[in-house]
Design a protein around this motif. Structure first.
Motif, PDB file in Angstrom:
ATOM      1  N   ILE A   1      -4.053  -2.205   9.878  1.00  0.00           N
ATOM      2  CA  ILE A   1      -4.387  -1.167   8.890  1.00  0.00           C
ATOM      3  C   ILE A   1      -4.069   0.201   9.489  1.00  0.00           C
ATOM      4  O   ILE A   1      -4.457   0.494  10.617  1.00  0.00           O
ATOM      5  N   ASP A   2      -3.337   1.028   8.735  1.00  0.00           N
ATOM      6  CA  ASP A   2      -3.074   2.412   9.159  1.00  0.00           C
ATOM      7  C   ASP A   2      -4.271   3.279   8.802  1.00  0.00           C
ATOM      8  O   ASP A   2      -4.968   3.008   7.829  1.00  0.00           O
TER       9      ASP A   2
ATOM     10  N   GLU B   1      -4.346   5.999   7.374  1.00  0.00           N
ATOM     11  CA  GLU B   1      -4.212   6.567   6.022  1.00  0.00           C
ATOM     12  C   GLU B   1      -4.646   5.580   4.942  1.00  0.00           C
ATOM     13  O   GLU B   1      -4.839   5.961   3.790  1.00  0.00           O
ATOM     14  N   GLU B   2      -4.770   4.296   5.291  1.00  0.00           N
ATOM     15  CA  GLU B   2      -5.147   3.295   4.287  1.00  0.00           C
ATOM     16  C   GLU B   2      -6.664   3.147   4.144  1.00  0.00           C
ATOM     17  O   GLU B   2      -7.143   2.494   3.221  1.00  0.00           O
TER      18      GLU B   2
ATOM     19  N   SER C   1       0.888  -1.166   0.000  1.00  0.00           N
ATOM     20  CA  SER C   1       0.000   0.000   0.000  1.00  0.00           C
ATOM     21  C   SER C   1       0.922   1.211   0.000  1.00  0.00           C
ATOM     22  O   SER C   1       2.141   1.064  -0.084  1.00  0.00           O
ATOM     23  N   LYS C   2       0.315   2.392   0.122  1.00  0.00           N
ATOM     24  CA  LYS C   2       1.121   3.601   0.229  1.00  0.00           C
ATOM     25  C   LYS C   2       2.059   3.502   1.428  1.00  0.00           C
ATOM     26  O   LYS C   2       3.112   4.107   1.473  1.00  0.00           O
ATOM     27  N   TYR C   3       1.642   2.728   2.445  1.00  0.00           N
ATOM     28  CA  TYR C   3       2.390   2.670   3.699  1.00  0.00           C
ATOM     29  C   TYR C   3       2.988   1.308   3.977  1.00  0.00           C
ATOM     30  O   TYR C   3       3.592   1.110   5.026  1.00  0.00           O
ATOM     31  N   LYS C   4       2.802   0.352   3.087  1.00  0.00           N
ATOM     32  CA  LYS C   4       3.384  -0.977   3.254  1.00  0.00           C
ATOM     33  C   LYS C   4       4.217  -1.300   2.017  1.00  0.00           C
ATOM     34  O   LYS C   4       3.720  -1.302   0.899  1.00  0.00           O
TER      35      LYS C   4
ATOM     36  N   PRO D   1      -2.547   1.171  -5.563  1.00  0.00           N
ATOM     37  CA  PRO D   1      -1.713   1.766  -4.517  1.00  0.00           C
ATOM     38  C   PRO D   1      -0.228   1.535  -4.756  1.00  0.00           C
ATOM     39  O   PRO D   1       0.184   0.451  -5.123  1.00  0.00           O
TER      40      PRO D   1
ATOM     41  N   SER E   1      -7.658   1.134  -1.568  1.00  0.00           N
ATOM     42  CA  SER E   1      -7.445  -0.299  -1.791  1.00  0.00           C
ATOM     43  C   SER E   1      -6.033  -0.695  -1.379  1.00  0.00           C
ATOM     44  O   SER E   1      -5.110   0.115  -1.461  1.00  0.00           O
ATOM     45  N   LEU E   2      -5.884  -1.938  -0.936  1.00  0.00           N
ATOM     46  CA  LEU E   2      -4.558  -2.529  -0.764  1.00  0.00           C
ATOM     47  C   LEU E   2      -4.226  -3.283  -2.049  1.00  0.00           C
ATOM     48  O   LEU E   2      -5.101  -3.575  -2.850  1.00  0.00           O
TER      49      LEU E   2
ATOM     50  N   TYR F   1       3.668   2.104  -3.034  1.00  0.00           N
ATOM     51  CA  TYR F   1       4.366   2.409  -1.788  1.00  0.00           C
ATOM     52  C   TYR F   1       5.151   3.709  -1.929  1.00  0.00           C
ATOM     53  O   TYR F   1       5.889   3.896  -2.887  1.00  0.00           O
TER      54      TYR F   1
END
Ligand SMILES: [Ca+2]
Ligand SMILES: [Ca+2]
Ligand SMILES: [Ca+2]
Length: 341
Positions: free
Chosen positions: A274-275, A277-278, A251-254, A326, A282-283, A328
């Motif tokens: 889940i953060d 921001e997510e 994701s944006k954060y994973k 998404p 979608s993941l 990262y």
């Protein structure tokens, strides 16, 4: 031809090329091709119910939903590519003897937001809730091999109204009613009976995805679960992955968390937090095949995946990811601003 005419011709060519690119881009973004271009999945698969679990289908049926914007008033169609089980694409066991029923539902009971059973992801659930609009059983008929069969026309208002998304919901169920072969197929929701013209603003999604991987080392398959408000963690479950490489969560954060994977004819699961921001996006679940020598390739790998939240409710996988694919993005460290003296 004068230079001026040549230039005008060239300009016209460029203009038409851009138009064509835009229309193709729109078609791929519209999310009504199942699987979609973004997912890089060749086919959905449903086995005949006399099949073996070790071939990769845990329940011999699959449920997909199509949503139509409330203000879309024209009839539409659901097209099935290669609905037969025989000839091209399909997975033979002994000889082809499989019959597959495709059934389209509308009306009350379809909307998965109001009816968990309708999602069809839990074995034993009443996934046929709703009004049966049209149904057809396919065997190995050559006239449907490598071709489309078109269901419809359907009137959008014969779907189940969902006021949160302001859409009418429809679903299509594939069921392997007899035999033991694997039926591979694809869907397309279209405004046209004979060609694939997307419904503007329409979408397609499922809660239990049973699909075929490409038969090569390099292709990475993606699915895009949508994370709604209130989700704190999700649990992924996968079936019959055959220890075929890695399943990564991006994701944006994973950057690429590894999910626990299954072997032959078994489920495995793992959880991931889940953060904030997510939420509302979608993941990206990525399916990377195990690398090796050509003879090590896991061929014809069919796999099942579900994702549920901390309440045990299944998350939808949109064939066109909501919020886009998404990517990262490493968090940029921000230097503290010194206090004024
Ligand atoms: Ca076929
Ligand atoms: Ca087929
Ligand atoms: Ca498998």
């Amino acid at each position: 031809m004068t230079n001026f005419e040549g230039l005008m011709k060239f300009k016209k060519y460029i203009y038409l090329s851009i138009l064509l690119l835009c229309s193709q881009g729109w078609a791929s973004l519209s999310g009504q091709s199942v699987p979609s271009v973004d997912e890089n999945i060749p086919f959905l698969v449903t086995f005949g119910k006399q099949g073996e679990y070790s071939w990769g289908d845990d329940d011999f049926y699959q449920v997909w939903f199509f949503s139509i914007p409330r203000d879309f008033k024209q009839p539409f169609y659901i097209r099935v590519f290669d609905p037969d089980c025989g000839g091209e694409y399909d997975e033979i066991q002994g000889e082809f003897n499989t019959r597959t029923q495709f059934s389209v539902y509308g009306g009350k009971g379809v909307d998965p937001d109001q009816n968990e059973d309708s999602k069809g992801w839990q074995t034993g659930s009443n996934f046929k809730e709703g009004t049966l609009l049209q149904s057809m059983i396919f065997g190995g008929e050559a006239r449907y091999d490598n071709k489309y069969y078109t269901f419809g026309p359907f009137n959008p208002s014969s779907g189940d109204l969902n006021t949160k998304w302001n859409v009418y919901m429809f679903k299509i169920v594939s069921e392997g009613i007899s035999g033991d072969d694997g039926n591979l197929f694809r869907y397309f929701m279209s405004r046209d009976r004979d060609s694939n013209i997307p419904v503007e603003g329409g979408n397609a999604f499922t809660y239990e995805y049973t699909f075929r991987m490409w038969n090569d080392f390099k292709s990475v398959a993606h699915i895009y679960p949508y994370v709604d408000t209130g989700v704190i963690w999700v649990q992924q479950r996968n079936f019959d992955w055959d220890n075929d490489g890695k399943i990564l969560i991006v994701s944006k954060y994973k950057r690429g968390l590894e999910a626990d994977i299954s072997g032959e004819k078994e489920w495995n699961d793992s959880r991931v937090g889940i953060d904030d921001e997510e939420i509302g996006g979608s993941l990206d679940f990525q399916f990377h095949k195990r690398q090796g020598r050509p003879e090590d390739l896991v061929k014809n790998n069919n796999v099942v995946i579900t994702i549920e939240n901390q309440y045990g409710e299944a998350l939808p996988f949109y064939s066109s990811p909501i919020g886009g694919v998404p990517k990262y993005v490493p968090k940029i460290s921000v230097s503290p601003v010194p206090k004024p003296k």
